[in-house]
Design a protein around this motif. Structure first.
Motif, PDB file in Angstrom:
ATOM      1  N   SER A  34       0.812  -1.223   0.000  1.00  0.00           N
ATOM      2  CA  SER A  34       0.000   0.000   0.000  1.00  0.00           C
ATOM      3  C   SER A  34       0.835   1.257   0.000  1.00  0.00           C
ATOM      4  CB  SER A  34      -0.938  -0.001   1.217  1.00  0.00           C
ATOM      5  OG  SER A  34      -0.187  -0.002   2.411  1.00  0.00           O
ATOM      6  N   ASP A 174      -9.753   2.539  -5.342  1.00  0.00           N
ATOM      7  CA  ASP A 174      -9.302   3.085  -4.057  1.00  0.00           C
ATOM      8  C   ASP A 174     -10.371   2.934  -2.976  1.00  0.00           C
ATOM      9  OD1 ASP A 174      -6.819   3.711  -4.934  1.00  0.00           O
ATOM     10  OD2 ASP A 174      -7.084   5.883  -4.965  1.00  0.00           O
ATOM     11  N   GLU A 175     -11.630   3.165  -3.355  1.00  0.00           N
ATOM     12  CA  GLU A 175     -12.718   3.031  -2.382  1.00  0.00           C
ATOM     13  C   GLU A 175     -12.894   1.578  -1.947  1.00  0.00           C
ATOM     14  OE1 GLU A 175     -15.041   5.545  -0.924  1.00  0.00           O
ATOM     15  OE2 GLU A 175     -13.048   6.327  -1.337  1.00  0.00           O
ATOM     16  N   ARG A 177     -10.516  -0.562  -1.858  1.00  0.00           N
ATOM     17  CA  ARG A 177      -9.382  -0.817  -0.972  1.00  0.00           C
ATOM     18  C   ARG A 177      -9.667  -0.298   0.430  1.00  0.00           C
ATOM     19  NH1 ARG A 177      -5.695   2.697   0.336  1.00  0.00           N
ATOM     20  NH2 ARG A 177      -6.115   4.009  -1.484  1.00  0.00           N
ATOM     21  N   ARG A 178     -10.271   0.893   0.509  1.00  0.00           N
ATOM     22  CA  ARG A 178     -10.610   1.462   1.812  1.00  0.00           C
ATOM     23  C   ARG A 178     -11.589   0.559   2.567  1.00  0.00           C
ATOM     24  NH1 ARG A 178     -14.769   3.672   3.621  1.00  0.00           N
ATOM     25  NH2 ARG A 178     -15.733   3.805   1.550  1.00  0.00           N
ATOM     26  N   GLU A 181      -9.697  -2.332   3.928  1.00  0.00           N
ATOM     27  CA  GLU A 181      -8.871  -1.917   5.075  1.00  0.00           C
ATOM     28  C   GLU A 181      -9.718  -1.843   6.339  1.00  0.00           C
ATOM     29  OE1 GLU A 181      -7.249   1.728   3.754  1.00  0.00           O
ATOM     30  OE2 GLU A 181      -5.501   0.821   2.778  1.00  0.00           O
ATOM     31  N   SER A 182     -10.937  -1.305   6.196  1.00  0.00           N
ATOM     32  CA  SER A 182     -11.844  -1.229   7.351  1.00  0.00           C
ATOM     33  C   SER A 182     -12.240  -2.621   7.827  1.00  0.00           C
ATOM     34  CB  SER A 182     -13.083  -0.413   6.966  1.00  0.00           C
ATOM     35  OG  SER A 182     -14.011  -0.385   8.023  1.00  0.00           O
ATOM     36  N   GLU A 226      -5.096  -3.924  -3.640  1.00  0.00           N
ATOM     37  CA  GLU A 226      -4.003  -2.965  -3.801  1.00  0.00           C
ATOM     38  C   GLU A 226      -3.426  -3.042  -5.214  1.00  0.00           C
ATOM     39  OE1 GLU A 226      -2.717  -0.645  -2.069  1.00  0.00           O
ATOM     40  OE2 GLU A 226      -3.519  -0.907  -0.050  1.00  0.00           O
ATOM     41  N   SER A 229      -5.810  -1.376  -7.637  1.00  0.00           N
ATOM     42  CA  SER A 229      -5.717   0.081  -7.493  1.00  0.00           C
ATOM     43  C   SER A 229      -4.468   0.620  -8.180  1.00  0.00           C
ATOM     44  CB  SER A 229      -5.710   0.454  -6.003  1.00  0.00           C
ATOM     45  OG  SER A 229      -5.616   1.853  -5.837  1.00  0.00           O
ATOM     46  N   GLU A 249      -2.749  11.022  -5.809  1.00  0.00           N
ATOM     47  CA  GLU A 249      -3.997  10.711  -5.132  1.00  0.00           C
ATOM     48  C   GLU A 249      -5.144  11.317  -5.933  1.00  0.00           C
ATOM     49  OE1 GLU A 249      -4.752   8.853  -2.567  1.00  0.00           O
ATOM     50  OE2 GLU A 249      -2.676   8.265  -2.161  1.00  0.00           O
ATOM     51  N   SER A 252     -12.030  11.574  -3.341  1.00  0.00           N
ATOM     52  CA  SER A 252     -12.389  10.482  -2.438  1.00  0.00           C
ATOM     53  C   SER A 252     -13.740   9.849  -2.734  1.00  0.00           C
ATOM     54  CB  SER A 252     -12.400  10.994  -0.987  1.00  0.00           C
ATOM     55  OG  SER A 252     -13.312  12.070  -0.853  1.00  0.00           O
ATOM     56  N   ASP A 253     -14.507  10.411  -3.672  1.00  0.00           N
ATOM     57  CA  ASP A 253     -15.803   9.805  -3.956  1.00  0.00           C
ATOM     58  C   ASP A 253     -16.177  10.006  -5.422  1.00  0.00           C
ATOM     59  OD1 ASP A 253     -16.199  12.499  -3.911  1.00  0.00           O
ATOM     60  OD2 ASP A 253     -17.997  12.463  -2.680  1.00  0.00           O
TER      61      ASP A 253
END
Length: 459
Positions: A34, A174-175, A177-178, A181-182, A226, A229, A249, A252-253
């Motif tokens: 990551s 990316d979302e 991946r997030r 991660e959560s 990852e 992404s 980067e 975010s949405d």
């Protein structure tokens, strides 16, 4: 008994060490992947990506060069309005042998006599009437230039569409991946809880091992995500024609626009679709080509003027040197009387091509309308799915939180928590996919209608 307790304590310590080593290994691996592209990160907005793409994309550069060539062709000279001026110069050298016999009986014999001949001829020709063909040709060159511009706009439109899609693909990955991660954080909590319960005797080793297995499965899914992404960013860098390893980067949405109207898009389509405009230019060009051919039936009238300078020198003969200057001018007229009906044939074929170009407009219009209708249905259904998945995600998250709290209190089994986790991950993934589907349909609707470039008048 003491030995048995000691053995149990050693086994427990070994399990703990193994667990710590596994978690440490997984965390290091996830962090290594990551953080691989995180050095000197820049925040790349969608507008910046489009600007970079339009500046760097090689296909656009080639298309713009072709457009510039077509613009350079639109001149009065290329259309036939202006005269032509030629200059021809000739210098001849020679050696002559001559023998003259006169009535008196005398003779004159010359051997290897030097001779030189210099001619300079500028010539001007100007077609002053060609059945108005030159005016039609000028209009045709303008239409070809506009057609090239429309083709370039269509190519730019496709590149912008690809950049839009690729940029939102990066956000999508990316979302996801997030989300993983959560999920991995929750799995880590579950491992810690099951380990504590196992150590105090309120939990089983089966639950403890199952928590470790699920944690490793989530870590594996995160590692694979990852990679997805990272690959999405590679694809975007390729479209922007910059170093593939450039790190950045994104937003975010994924924005969801619910206000597109099909009738408004259809109206824009008939006015602004670059491909449709290029086909219309083709029809206009075909009509002008027909007029060009018809103009050949008229007489062609030209005026001309020339100036001749002749200088000769010879060591043989009666005239050793001669200098002649001559100015001439005049008018020519020509008309084809009969060419085996070939002129009628080519005009007839031109009219057929003109009719075909009319049908091409009808065909592309029908196809674009069909594409617009299908894509709009996809857009509306994607909106419905997005609303459904957004509501479902809210419920799945609430269920996950409740299951986690119940698991902490010992009121829920690890299977119930794992099922809640899985449902939450799937719900969030579906919601992200639905948002991406909406924005993809929106981009395609704007591309088909021509609104994508209408929003960018500078192009």
């Amino acid at each position: 008994m003491i030995l048995q307790n000691a053995t149990t304590e050693v086994a427990c310590c070994d399990d703990n060490n193994m667990q710590m080593n596994n978690k440490l290994y997984v965390l290091v691996l996830v962090m290594a992947i990551s953080t691989l592209p995180l050095f000197a990160q820049e925040k790349l907005t969608l507008e910046e990506a489009i600007t970079i793409g339009l500046e760097n994309n090689l296909s656009i550069k080639i298309a713009r060069n072709n457009q510039e060539i077509l613009a350079n062709d639109v001149t009065l000279g290329n259309a036939g309005f202006l005269p032509t001026l030629d200059l021809v110069g000739t210098q001849n050298f020679g050696l002559e042998n001559s023998e003259f016999v006169f009535q008196s009986g005398d003779q004159q014999v010359t051997r290897n006599a030097d001779s030189r001949n210099l001619t300079i001829e500028p010539f001007l020709n100007w077609t002053v009437f060609d059945g108005l063909r030159m005016f039609v040709t000028k209009d045709k060159l303008e239409e070809i230039r506009r057609q090239g511009r429309d083709s370039t706009r269509s190519q730019i439109e496709n590149i912008i569409t690809d950049i839009y899609t690729s940029y939102y693909q990066v956000i999508l990955e990316d979302e996801k991946r997030r989300v993983l991660e959560s999920t991995l954080e929750i799995s880590e909590q579950r491992v810690d809880i099951s380990q504590a319960q196992y150590e105090i005797g309120s939990g089983t080793k089966q639950e403890y091992l199952a928590a470790q297995v699920d944690y490793n499965a989530d870590a594996s899914a995160l590692i694979q995500q990852e990679e997805l992404s990272y690959n999405a960013k590679i694809d975007l860098n390729r479209l922007l024609n910059r170093d593939l390893e450039t790190t950045f980067e994104v937003e975010s949405d994924i924005p969801v626009n619910e206000n597109l109207d099909i009738e408004e898009l259809r109206e824009i389509l008939f006015q602004s679709n670059a491909h449709l405009e290029a086909v219309r230019r083709g029809r206009n060009i075909a009509a002008l080509e027909t007029k060009e051919l018809q103009a050949e039936r008229w007489p062609q009238i030209s005026i001309y003027s020339g100036y001749n300078i002749l200088r000769t020198y010879s060591e043989a003969g009666f005239v050793l040197q001669n200098v002649t200057n001559r100015f001439n001018y005049g008018i020519t007229a020509s008309v084809n009387i009969f060419d085996g009906f070939n002129q009628s044939r080519v005009v007839q074929n031109a009219r057929i091509r003109e009719k075909s170009s009319e049908w091409a407009i009808d065909e592309i219009t029908i196809r674009l309308n069909a594409d617009l209708n299908k894509r709009f249905i996809n857009y509306k259904n994607s909106l419905r799915l997005y609303d459904l998945e957004t509501n479902n995600l809210r419920l799945a998250r609430e269920n996950e939180n409740i299951s986690l709290e119940r698991y902490k209190l010992g009121r829920a089994t690890f299977l119930e928590l794992r099922e809640a986790q899985r449902s939450a991950v799937e719900a969030e993934s579906r919601q992200i996919d639905a948002a991406y589907s909406v924005v993809s349909a929106e981009i395609e609707l704007k591309r088909i209608s021509g609104r994508l470039l209408q929003e960018r008048p500078e192009l």
